[in-house]
Design a protein around this motif. Structure first.
Motif, PDB file in Angstrom:
ATOM      1  N   ARG A  15      27.397  -2.587   1.493  1.00 42.32           N
ATOM      2  CA  ARG A  15      26.159  -3.040   0.860  1.00 42.32           C
ATOM      3  C   ARG A  15      26.197  -4.537   0.568  1.00 42.32           C
ATOM      4  N   ALA A  16      27.355  -5.070   0.215  1.00 40.75           N
ATOM      5  CA  ALA A  16      27.454  -6.508  -0.044  1.00 40.75           C
ATOM      6  C   ALA A  16      27.173  -7.313   1.220  1.00 40.75           C
ATOM      7  N   ILE A  17      27.695  -6.856   2.362  1.00 36.24           N
ATOM      8  CA  ILE A  17      27.425  -7.557   3.628  1.00 36.24           C
ATOM      9  C   ILE A  17      25.959  -7.423   4.003  1.00 36.24           C
ATOM     10  N   LEU A  18      25.382  -6.249   3.793  1.00 36.94           N
ATOM     11  CA  LEU A  18      23.989  -6.026   4.168  1.00 36.94           C
ATOM     12  C   LEU A  18      23.039  -6.876   3.328  1.00 36.94           C
ATOM     13  N   ARG A  19      23.373  -7.089   2.046  1.00 34.43           N
ATOM     14  CA  ARG A  19      22.518  -7.914   1.197  1.00 34.43           C
ATOM     15  C   ARG A  19      22.467  -9.360   1.663  1.00 34.43           C
ATOM     16  N   LEU A  20      23.499  -9.834   2.320  1.00 31.13           N
ATOM     17  CA  LEU A  20      23.507 -11.199   2.847  1.00 31.13           C
ATOM     18  C   LEU A  20      23.067 -11.260   4.304  1.00 31.13           C
ATOM     19  N   LEU A  21      23.256 -10.164   5.036  1.00 33.73           N
ATOM     20  CA  LEU A  21      22.928 -10.175   6.458  1.00 33.73           C
ATOM     21  C   LEU A  21      21.427 -10.178   6.684  1.00 33.73           C
ATOM     22  N   ARG A  22      20.677  -9.438   5.886  1.00 29.64           N
ATOM     23  CA  ARG A  22      19.227  -9.389   6.083  1.00 29.64           C
ATOM     24  C   ARG A  22      18.574 -10.764   5.937  1.00 29.64           C
ATOM     25  N   PRO A  23      18.814 -11.511   4.863  1.00 35.21           N
ATOM     26  CA  PRO A  23      18.207 -12.855   4.803  1.00 35.21           C
ATOM     27  C   PRO A  23      18.765 -13.814   5.849  1.00 35.21           C
ATOM     28  N   PRO A  80      31.801   4.002  -4.946  1.00 35.85           N
ATOM     29  CA  PRO A  80      31.785   2.704  -4.248  1.00 35.85           C
ATOM     30  C   PRO A  80      32.817   2.602  -3.131  1.00 35.85           C
ATOM     31  N   ASP A  81      33.837   3.459  -3.148  1.00 31.84           N
ATOM     32  CA  ASP A  81      34.881   3.402  -2.131  1.00 31.84           C
ATOM     33  C   ASP A  81      34.687   4.417  -1.012  1.00 31.84           C
ATOM     34  N   ASP A  82      33.547   5.096  -0.970  1.00 33.28           N
ATOM     35  CA  ASP A  82      33.304   6.058   0.105  1.00 33.28           C
ATOM     36  C   ASP A  82      33.246   5.356   1.460  1.00 33.28           C
ATOM     37  N   PRO A  83      33.876   5.908   2.500  1.00 31.60           N
ATOM     38  CA  PRO A  83      33.815   5.268   3.819  1.00 31.60           C
ATOM     39  C   PRO A  83      32.445   5.465   4.467  1.00 31.60           C
ATOM     40  N   ILE A  84      31.938   4.426   5.102  1.00 24.12           N
ATOM     41  CA  ILE A  84      30.637   4.445   5.765  1.00 24.12           C
ATOM     42  C   ILE A  84      30.823   3.903   7.175  1.00 24.12           C
ATOM     43  N   ASP A  85      30.171   4.567   8.119  1.00 25.07           N
ATOM     44  CA  ASP A  85      30.198   4.109   9.497  1.00 25.07           C
ATOM     45  C   ASP A  85      29.363   2.822   9.607  1.00 25.07           C
ATOM     46  N   ALA A  86      30.007   1.729   9.936  1.00 24.36           N
ATOM     47  CA  ALA A  86      29.354   0.418   9.987  1.00 24.36           C
ATOM     48  C   ALA A  86      29.281  -0.116  11.416  1.00 24.36           C
ATOM     49  N   ALA A  87      29.191   0.789  12.404  1.00 31.70           N
ATOM     50  CA  ALA A  87      29.095   0.327  13.796  1.00 31.70           C
ATOM     51  C   ALA A  87      27.807  -0.463  14.021  1.00 31.70           C
ATOM     52  N   ARG A  88      26.704   0.012  13.471  1.00 32.67           N
ATOM     53  CA  ARG A  88      25.438  -0.712  13.625  1.00 32.67           C
ATOM     54  C   ARG A  88      25.493  -2.057  12.904  1.00 32.67           C
ATOM     55  N   LEU A  89      26.160  -2.099  11.768  1.00 33.22           N
ATOM     56  CA  LEU A  89      26.305  -3.359  11.056  1.00 33.22           C
ATOM     57  C   LEU A  89      27.100  -4.366  11.885  1.00 33.22           C
ATOM     58  N   GLY A  90      28.162  -3.898  12.534  1.00 34.53           N
ATOM     59  CA  GLY A  90      28.933  -4.780  13.395  1.00 34.53           C
ATOM     60  C   GLY A  90      28.121  -5.287  14.576  1.00 34.53           C
ATOM     61  N   ALA A  91      27.252  -4.416  15.139  1.00 35.73           N
ATOM     62  CA  ALA A  91      26.400  -4.850  16.249  1.00 35.73           C
ATOM     63  C   ALA A  91      25.401  -5.903  15.786  1.00 35.73           C
ATOM     64  N   ARG A  92      24.909  -5.786  14.571  1.00 37.23           N
ATOM     65  CA  ARG A  92      23.983  -6.794  14.051  1.00 37.23           C
ATOM     66  C   ARG A  92      24.690  -8.123  13.813  1.00 37.23           C
ATOM     67  N   LEU A  93      25.946  -8.085  13.388  1.00 45.71           N
ATOM     68  CA  LEU A  93      26.708  -9.328  13.252  1.00 45.71           C
ATOM     69  C   LEU A  93      26.920  -9.990  14.607  1.00 45.71           C
ATOM     70  N   GLU A  94      27.209  -9.175  15.620  1.00 45.48           N
ATOM     71  CA  GLU A  94      27.377  -9.718  16.971  1.00 45.48           C
ATOM     72  C   GLU A  94      26.078 -10.354  17.457  1.00 45.48           C
ATOM     73  N   ALA A  95      24.945  -9.684  17.236  1.00 46.15           N
ATOM     74  CA  ALA A  95      23.660 -10.219  17.685  1.00 46.15           C
ATOM     75  C   ALA A  95      23.324 -11.516  16.961  1.00 46.15           C
ATOM     76  N   LEU A  96      23.632 -11.580  15.676  1.00 45.05           N
ATOM     77  CA  LEU A  96      23.382 -12.812  14.930  1.00 45.05           C
ATOM     78  C   LEU A  96      24.258 -13.947  15.450  1.00 45.05           C
ATOM     79  N   GLY A  97      25.502 -13.634  15.782  1.00 40.63           N
ATOM     80  CA  GLY A  97      26.381 -14.662  16.322  1.00 40.63           C
ATOM     81  C   GLY A  97      25.908 -15.172  17.673  1.00 40.63           C
ATOM     82  N   ARG A  98      25.436 -14.277  18.525  1.00 37.26           N
ATOM     83  CA  ARG A  98      24.927 -14.713  19.828  1.00 37.26           C
ATOM     84  C   ARG A  98      23.683 -15.580  19.675  1.00 37.26           C
ATOM     85  N   ALA A  99      22.824 -15.233  18.717  1.00 36.15           N
ATOM     86  CA  ALA A  99      21.615 -16.032  18.515  1.00 36.15           C
ATOM     87  C   ALA A  99      21.951 -17.426  17.998  1.00 36.15           C
ATOM     88  N   LEU A 100      22.911 -17.535  17.092  1.00 33.72           N
ATOM     89  CA  LEU A 100      23.284 -18.846  16.569  1.00 33.72           C
ATOM     90  C   LEU A 100      24.051 -19.670  17.597  1.00 33.72           C
TER      91      LEU A 100
END
Length: 282
Positions: free
Chosen positions: A70-78, A178-198
């Motif tokens: 959630r901390a990464i998502l709060r910064l990734l959206r803006p 707060p320590d429950d594991p969550i599948d963040a594959a889509r989050l990683g793909a969004r980071l990759e897409a943001l990196g390619r755009a920049l």
């Protein structure tokens, strides 16, 4: 108004924020997240330079604890919204020529002639390829008519034992931690897409210019094409996604809840609105 200096300054700040987000993801994944935006991308080099040890690429899955996700998502959206607006601002003045429309494919029965009614052989199997995500050029729209159904968490569900009071009740699942594991594959793909755009901001600006040319061609023909509704503006009304500032004012005193990415997004939004309202057609 020449926004090249402002675009470059915000671009550098967004690269720094992306490097921080990638570091947070690698910290939560215990080094199993490998950022491979481009082989020779500037952001990937910066990420590799700040690593102390190379992370192994053994596990492709990205599992993060809930609080870090959630901390990464709060910064990734803006950050995504700010990059989208920098692309719009960088596309000001770019003129592209659209290719000729493709001819409609003929009917298979006409194309094959008498063989159209003969049994065909087995189709060749196409092996699935790895999907590459691209940064969307359009803001997600608001859904004002969305029905919000009441949601009851599983750990607070009512205990109903019907008429058998001696029946053993199965234990309810524990409340989310707060320590429950969550599948963040889509989050990683969004980071990759943001990196390619920049890494390729001029290429993304040409991509947006092509979208503008297709939109103008559709509007000149008298509305939507192929029965699909078309977006007129890439920006949605109101505040940008994930932003906590209503407008950009560098001399104003912001509250403590306003982050650096909020100021970047507000500034990028002002640049994008200026580029859309005053296109450079010279």
């Amino acid at each position: 108004m020449d926004g090249s200096v402002a675009i470059e300054r915000n671009w550098e700040a967004l690269k720094r924020i992306l490097v921080m987000l990638v570091g947070m993801a690698e910290m939560g994944a215990s080094g199993r997240f490998v950022f491979s935006s481009q082989k020779d991308g500037a952001i990937r080099k910066q990420v590799q330079a700040e690593k102390r040890e190379p992370s192994p690429a053994s596990d492709p899955a990205l599992i993060l604890p809930r609080h870090l996700y959630r901390a990464i998502l709060r910064l990734l959206r803006p950050a995504e919204a700010a990059t989208r607006r920098l692309i719009i601002a960088a596309a000001r003045g770019i003129v592209v020529a659209l290719p000729r429309p493709r001819k409609p494919k003929p009917d298979p029965a006409i194309r094959r002639g008498p063989r159209a009614f003969m049994p065909m052989g087995p189709k060749k199997r196409l092996w699935p390829t790895a999907r590459t995500w691209s940064l969307p050029l359009l803001d997600p729209l608001h859904r004002p008519f969305r029905v919000h159904r009441p949601h009851l968490p599983a750990h607070a569900a009512p205990r109903i034992s019907w008429l058998d009071f001696n029946a053993r009740l199965s234990p309810l699942p524990p409340p989310p931690s707060p320590d429950d594991p969550i599948d963040a594959a889509r989050l990683g793909a969004r980071l990759e897409a943001l990196g390619r755009a920049l890494d390729d901001l001029p290429g993304q600006a040409k991509r947006f210019a092509r979208w503008q040319a297709r939109r103008d061609a559709t509007l000149s023909q008298g509305g939507s094409a192929a029965g699909r509704s078309r977006r007129i503006s890439p920006l949605r009304r109101g505040r940008p996604p994930g932003c906590r500032l209503s407008r950009y004012d560098p001399s104003a005193d912001h509250p403590r809840r306003v982050r650096e990415v909020d100021e970047i997004l507000a500034h990028a939004h002002a640049l994008a609105v200026y580029a859309l309202e005053r296109p450079n057609t010279s």
